[in-house]
Design a protein around this motif. Sequence first.
Motif, PDB file in Angstrom:
ATOM      1  N   LEU A  37       0.835  -1.203   0.000  1.00 33.13           N
ATOM      2  CA  LEU A  37       0.000   0.000   0.000  1.00 33.13           C
ATOM      3  C   LEU A  37       0.871   1.255   0.000  1.00 33.13           C
ATOM      4  N   ASN A  38       1.902   1.266   0.827  1.00 33.40           N
ATOM      5  CA  ASN A  38       2.786   2.424   0.871  1.00 33.40           C
ATOM      6  C   ASN A  38       3.483   2.648  -0.468  1.00 33.40           C
ATOM      7  N   ARG A  39       3.930   1.579  -1.094  1.00 38.97           N
ATOM      8  CA  ARG A  39       4.604   1.690  -2.389  1.00 38.97           C
ATOM      9  C   ARG A  39       3.644   2.201  -3.464  1.00 38.97           C
ATOM     10  N   LEU A  40       2.424   1.691  -3.454  1.00 37.77           N
ATOM     11  CA  LEU A  40       1.455   2.097  -4.471  1.00 37.77           C
ATOM     12  C   LEU A  40       1.003   3.540  -4.268  1.00 37.77           C
ATOM     13  N   VAL A  41       0.946   3.990  -3.013  1.00 35.77           N
ATOM     14  CA  VAL A  41       0.664   5.398  -2.752  1.00 35.77           C
ATOM     15  C   VAL A  41       1.830   6.251  -3.240  1.00 35.77           C
ATOM     16  N   ALA A  42       3.051   5.821  -2.935  1.00 33.83           N
ATOM     17  CA  ALA A  42       4.232   6.591  -3.343  1.00 33.83           C
ATOM     18  C   ALA A  42       4.360   6.674  -4.867  1.00 33.83           C
ATOM     19  N   SER A  43       3.938   5.622  -5.566  1.00 34.68           N
ATOM     20  CA  SER A  43       4.042   5.613  -7.025  1.00 34.68           C
ATOM     21  C   SER A  43       2.902   6.361  -7.697  1.00 34.68           C
ATOM     22  N   GLY A  44       1.868   6.749  -6.936  1.00 39.74           N
ATOM     23  CA  GLY A  44       0.754   7.500  -7.498  1.00 39.74           C
ATOM     24  C   GLY A  44      -0.410   6.667  -7.975  1.00 39.74           C
ATOM     25  N   VAL A  45      -0.365   5.348  -7.749  1.00 40.59           N
ATOM     26  CA  VAL A  45      -1.457   4.466  -8.184  1.00 40.59           C
ATOM     27  C   VAL A  45      -2.640   4.556  -7.216  1.00 40.59           C
ATOM     28  N   LEU A  46      -2.361   4.692  -5.924  1.00 41.45           N
ATOM     29  CA  LEU A  46      -3.392   4.829  -4.900  1.00 41.45           C
ATOM     30  C   LEU A  46      -3.204   6.151  -4.158  1.00 41.45           C
ATOM     31  N   ARG A  47      -4.297   6.609  -3.560  1.00 48.13           N
ATOM     32  CA  ARG A  47      -4.207   7.735  -2.627  1.00 48.13           C
ATOM     33  C   ARG A  47      -4.878   7.327  -1.324  1.00 48.13           C
ATOM     34  N   ARG A  48      -4.355   7.845  -0.230  1.00 53.65           N
ATOM     35  CA  ARG A  48      -4.838   7.496   1.098  1.00 53.65           C
ATOM     36  C   ARG A  48      -5.827   8.554   1.576  1.00 53.65           C
ATOM     37  N   ARG A  49      -6.982   8.140   2.101  1.00 53.12           N
ATOM     38  CA  ARG A  49      -7.988   9.070   2.613  1.00 53.12           C
ATOM     39  C   ARG A  49      -8.468   8.603   3.984  1.00 53.12           C
ATOM     40  N   GLN A  50      -8.426   9.508   4.949  1.00 56.80           N
ATOM     41  CA  GLN A  50      -8.860   9.162   6.298  1.00 56.80           C
ATOM     42  C   GLN A  50     -10.382   9.114   6.361  1.00 56.80           C
ATOM     43  N   TYR A  51     -10.906   8.048   6.963  1.00 57.75           N
ATOM     44  CA  TYR A  51     -12.352   7.954   7.127  1.00 57.75           C
ATOM     45  C   TYR A  51     -12.766   7.822   8.597  1.00 57.75           C
ATOM     46  N   GLN A  52     -11.780   7.776   9.509  1.00 61.39           N
ATOM     47  CA  GLN A  52     -12.099   7.658  10.930  1.00 61.39           C
ATOM     48  C   GLN A  52     -10.938   8.197  11.743  1.00 61.39           C
ATOM     49  N   SER A  53     -11.261   8.783  12.876  1.00 64.20           N
ATOM     50  CA  SER A  53     -10.218   9.208  13.812  1.00 64.20           C
ATOM     51  C   SER A  53     -10.467   8.549  15.162  1.00 64.20           C
ATOM     52  N   SER A  54      -9.425   8.473  15.973  1.00 69.74           N
ATOM     53  CA  SER A  54      -9.499   7.878  17.316  1.00 69.74           C
ATOM     54  C   SER A  54     -10.054   6.451  17.326  1.00 69.74           C
ATOM     55  N   PRO A  55      -9.365   5.484  16.785  1.00 65.90           N
ATOM     56  CA  PRO A  55      -8.058   5.601  16.140  1.00 65.90           C
ATOM     57  C   PRO A  55      -8.190   6.039  14.683  1.00 65.90           C
ATOM     58  N   ASP A  56      -7.092   6.547  14.138  1.00 66.80           N
ATOM     59  CA  ASP A  56      -7.086   6.951  12.738  1.00 66.80           C
ATOM     60  C   ASP A  56      -7.159   5.719  11.840  1.00 66.80           C
ATOM     61  N   ARG A  57      -8.066   5.778  10.886  1.00 67.48           N
ATOM     62  CA  ARG A  57      -8.173   4.699   9.898  1.00 67.48           C
ATOM     63  C   ARG A  57      -8.276   5.330   8.514  1.00 67.48           C
ATOM     64  N   TYR A  58      -7.720   4.613   7.538  1.00 75.69           N
ATOM     65  CA  TYR A  58      -7.647   5.143   6.188  1.00 75.69           C
ATOM     66  C   TYR A  58      -8.182   4.135   5.181  1.00 75.69           C
ATOM     67  N   GLU A  59      -8.648   4.675   4.084  1.00 75.91           N
ATOM     68  CA  GLU A  59      -8.973   3.829   2.946  1.00 75.91           C
ATOM     69  C   GLU A  59      -8.085   4.236   1.780  1.00 75.91           C
ATOM     70  N   TYR A  60      -7.964   3.334   0.827  1.00 74.55           N
ATOM     71  CA  TYR A  60      -7.028   3.507  -0.288  1.00 74.55           C
ATOM     72  C   TYR A  60      -7.810   3.489  -1.590  1.00 74.55           C
TER      73      TYR A  60
END
Length: 347
Positions: free
Chosen positions: A243-266
């Motif tokens: 996931l980190n590699r695909l975000v870094a390459s521009g294929v995916l983007r990370r979006r937060q959908y929850q806090s406390s705890p923080d959770r993200y979707e791709y």
Amino acid sequence: MPAAAKAQPTRPSPRATPKPAKSQAGAIRRERSCSVARTLDIVSDAWAFLIIREAFFGTQTFEAFRAALGIPRATLTDRLRKLTQLAIFRQVAPGSSLRKEYRLTKMGFDLYPSFIALMQFGDRWLAGGKPAPLTLVHVSCGCDSHPIVACSHCGESVAARDAKYRDGPGAGRHPAKAGRNTRRASDGNRFQLGRPSSVSRALEIIGDKWSFMVVREGFFGNRRYDKILTELEIAPNILTDRLNRLVASGVLRRRQYQSSPDRYEYLLTDMGRDLYGPFITMLQWGDRWLSKGKPPLLLTHLSCGHDFHASVNCDRCKQPIVAADMRYRLTYDPKAFGALGPRSVDS
């Protein structure tokens, strides 16, 4: 592959069948039947890909492959043997010569549209502002060509949001095979050996099994970490890495959908969604040659309402492209890369 909003979708080796992969708990891991994965089983091995690519450039002999790629003799012998067993190549002894040539079979030549779809993706997204290595010339219409992935029924281009899917007769899950290309190569630059290549650049991103499968889940509409983890039965550290590699390459983007705890979707970016064309082109090849008449996934083009398979067509005359009808102009000097160069036309 399915459309981005919906979702479902390996060629076994002809030699010894590897044991099914096991999860950390010891249970046999099961994975979705997928014609794209079966295709990538072949072309995501860096050396096998490079050999097939050189064959499209007209290379046929052992020494010519070795000279073009700088590949160790034992490695080249192994890959040519495997590609011959897989029926990508056939061996021919021309005339009275005892020296055999390796020539692409119909199955091998049929990989050409998949290579061109990956090439177009690499040209659009991975050229780094430099000219594309090759300009394609479609001999049939005499035009410079930028092929498109199109619906086989209506001939119009197909993007991720233009299609829906349903299970085909080969749908389901099966025990995962060990030995698939599950690890990222430590020498990812190997894909770039021999000559500049937009196909190589694309495979550096999606050429290992897990990176591909994570992107595929995006087309199935699976965006959240836990969902992808459950669907793929993948180790958490491997999923986090991909996931980190695909975000870094521009294929995916990370979006937060929850806090406390923080959770993200791709989510797939525009670049990520543009992989749909190469994916369904590889899907078509895998369905044709590796599914035994039972494709795992059936696609419907929303614009015309018909089931379809991917067709890679010339953007000028709209006709399907085949390797024999394509020539190239180079933007690089092949001698600088120790390569003979493909069949080219004058600039």
